[in-house]
Design a protein around this motif. Sequence first.
Motif, PDB file in Angstrom:
ATOM      1  N   HIS A   7     -30.229 -44.225 -18.640  1.00 32.51           N
ATOM      2  CA  HIS A   7     -30.065 -42.780 -18.859  1.00 32.51           C
ATOM      3  C   HIS A   7     -31.136 -42.215 -19.776  1.00 32.51           C
ATOM      4  O   HIS A   7     -31.583 -41.085 -19.597  1.00 32.51           O
ATOM      5  N   ILE A   8     -31.550 -43.017 -20.748  1.00 32.86           N
ATOM      6  CA  ILE A   8     -32.602 -42.555 -21.667  1.00 32.86           C
ATOM      7  C   ILE A   8     -33.909 -42.420 -20.883  1.00 32.86           C
ATOM      8  O   ILE A   8     -34.609 -41.406 -20.947  1.00 32.86           O
ATOM      9  N   GLU A   9     -34.186 -43.465 -20.101  1.00 31.70           N
ATOM     10  CA  GLU A   9     -35.430 -43.474 -19.317  1.00 31.70           C
ATOM     11  C   GLU A   9     -35.469 -42.293 -18.349  1.00 31.70           C
ATOM     12  O   GLU A   9     -36.498 -41.630 -18.195  1.00 31.70           O
ATOM     13  N   LYS A  10     -34.321 -42.026 -17.729  1.00 27.98           N
ATOM     14  CA  LYS A  10     -34.227 -40.919 -16.775  1.00 27.98           C
ATOM     15  C   LYS A  10     -34.633 -39.610 -17.456  1.00 27.98           C
ATOM     16  O   LYS A  10     -35.378 -38.811 -16.901  1.00 27.98           O
ATOM     17  N   GLN A  11     -34.163 -39.435 -18.672  1.00 27.45           N
ATOM     18  CA  GLN A  11     -34.515 -38.194 -19.388  1.00 27.45           C
ATOM     19  C   GLN A  11     -36.000 -38.134 -19.742  1.00 27.45           C
ATOM     20  O   GLN A  11     -36.609 -37.077 -19.667  1.00 27.45           O
ATOM     21  N   PHE A  12     -36.584 -39.290 -20.080  1.00 26.75           N
ATOM     22  CA  PHE A  12     -38.028 -39.298 -20.364  1.00 26.75           C
ATOM     23  C   PHE A  12     -38.813 -38.943 -19.099  1.00 26.75           C
ATOM     24  O   PHE A  12     -39.793 -38.201 -19.149  1.00 26.75           O
ATOM     25  N   ILE A  13     -38.357 -39.458 -17.960  1.00 29.82           N
ATOM     26  CA  ILE A  13     -39.049 -39.171 -16.693  1.00 29.82           C
ATOM     27  C   ILE A  13     -38.905 -37.692 -16.333  1.00 29.82           C
ATOM     28  O   ILE A  13     -39.875 -37.025 -15.975  1.00 29.82           O
ATOM     29  N   GLU A  14     -37.672 -37.175 -16.486  1.00 34.36           N
ATOM     30  CA  GLU A  14     -37.436 -35.741 -16.195  1.00 34.36           C
ATOM     31  C   GLU A  14     -38.320 -34.862 -17.074  1.00 34.36           C
ATOM     32  O   GLU A  14     -38.836 -33.841 -16.634  1.00 34.36           O
ATOM     33  N   GLU A  15     -38.485 -35.296 -18.318  1.00 32.51           N
ATOM     34  CA  GLU A  15     -39.307 -34.546 -19.266  1.00 32.51           C
ATOM     35  C   GLU A  15     -40.755 -34.488 -18.773  1.00 32.51           C
ATOM     36  O   GLU A  15     -41.400 -33.438 -18.822  1.00 32.51           O
TER      37      GLU A  15
END
Length: 319
Positions: free
Chosen positions: A308-316
């Motif tokens: 979930h953390i990685e997903k947010q970094f990618i979305e960013e």
Amino acid sequence: MKLLEECKQAKRIGISGHIRPDGDCIGSCMGLYLFLKKVRPDADIHIFLEKPADIFSCIRGVEEIDSDYGKQEKFDVFFCLDTASDRLGQAEEYFCTADKKINIDHHVSNSGCGDVNYVIPEASSTSELIYNLIDGEQLDEEIAKALYIGIIHDTGVFQYSNTAPETLRAAAHLISFGFDFSRLIEETFYEKTYLQTQILGRALLESIRFMDGKCVVSVLDKKTMDFYEATSQDLEGIVSQLRSIKGVECAIFMYETGVLEYKVSLRSGGRINVSKIASYFGGGGHVRAAGCTMNGTSHDVINNLSLHIEKQFIEEQDT
Ligand code: 5GP
Ligand code: MN
Ligand code: MN
């Protein structure tokens, strides 16, 4: 919302906050309790919380907190502070059966569980909300002290980004009542027992960085907690310390609470919305500070959170 209007006719009034109560939870509940006792001396007022840590014994009336949660008659009005009702623990029953349920909170994840809801996510703390709701004429040194403790705990002594000009204005008014605020900050926020310092040291020593140092995690197992005879109250502050490591955007601290069960604390430097992640796993909190309970091995938990953390970094990156 007009606090006194809402409980004008009430004869039995109850107050409670979340399980594992922190400074804001205790400060806001006690501030409201002391205020209501003063302005409604005719009412039967009860406050329920899990036993507060010793550092909070400086708050007037803290020994009147009922931590036994015995059988109670129905309440006319029941206040749920600093949480939604799902984290009231044993007080949830009193809240649910009350004639009027009042929910006062600042968690963005709180969708309103009361008949009256006063949920302001922009507020630094529930204690600041109580300050805004109570009649300034009725404020006194003891109420001010309780609310001030709540505010300093949830803002990290005015350090976190939830500190607003209104927060400082409220705090300025509160310290004008003359209590020794400097000592209060030292004794309730910074001072640690030797044991707490040792556990903090251990958690920092065993922490592991990942995602190129953008994340850090530390896990405390039950065996280690038992060795130090540590309770959850002894672990406060560890996750903030992890978050302050240079380069860290997201800090995870977790401790074992049962078989394949961990209490997880998340802190963000601002890029990651940890409330979103904690909410996904059944918890909640604020954008920069949130928590949840998760099941599985520690590796499972870390893997699930990482996704979930990685997903947010990618979305960013994509935006
Ligand atoms: P902490 O990590 O200090 O326990 O909690 C950080 C924030 O997240 C606090 O505002 C706390 O109320 C919230 N929080 C922590 N654990 C949970 C949880 O299990 N459920 C919900 N809804 N909120 C939580
Ligand atoms: Mn709280
Ligand atoms: Mn709070």
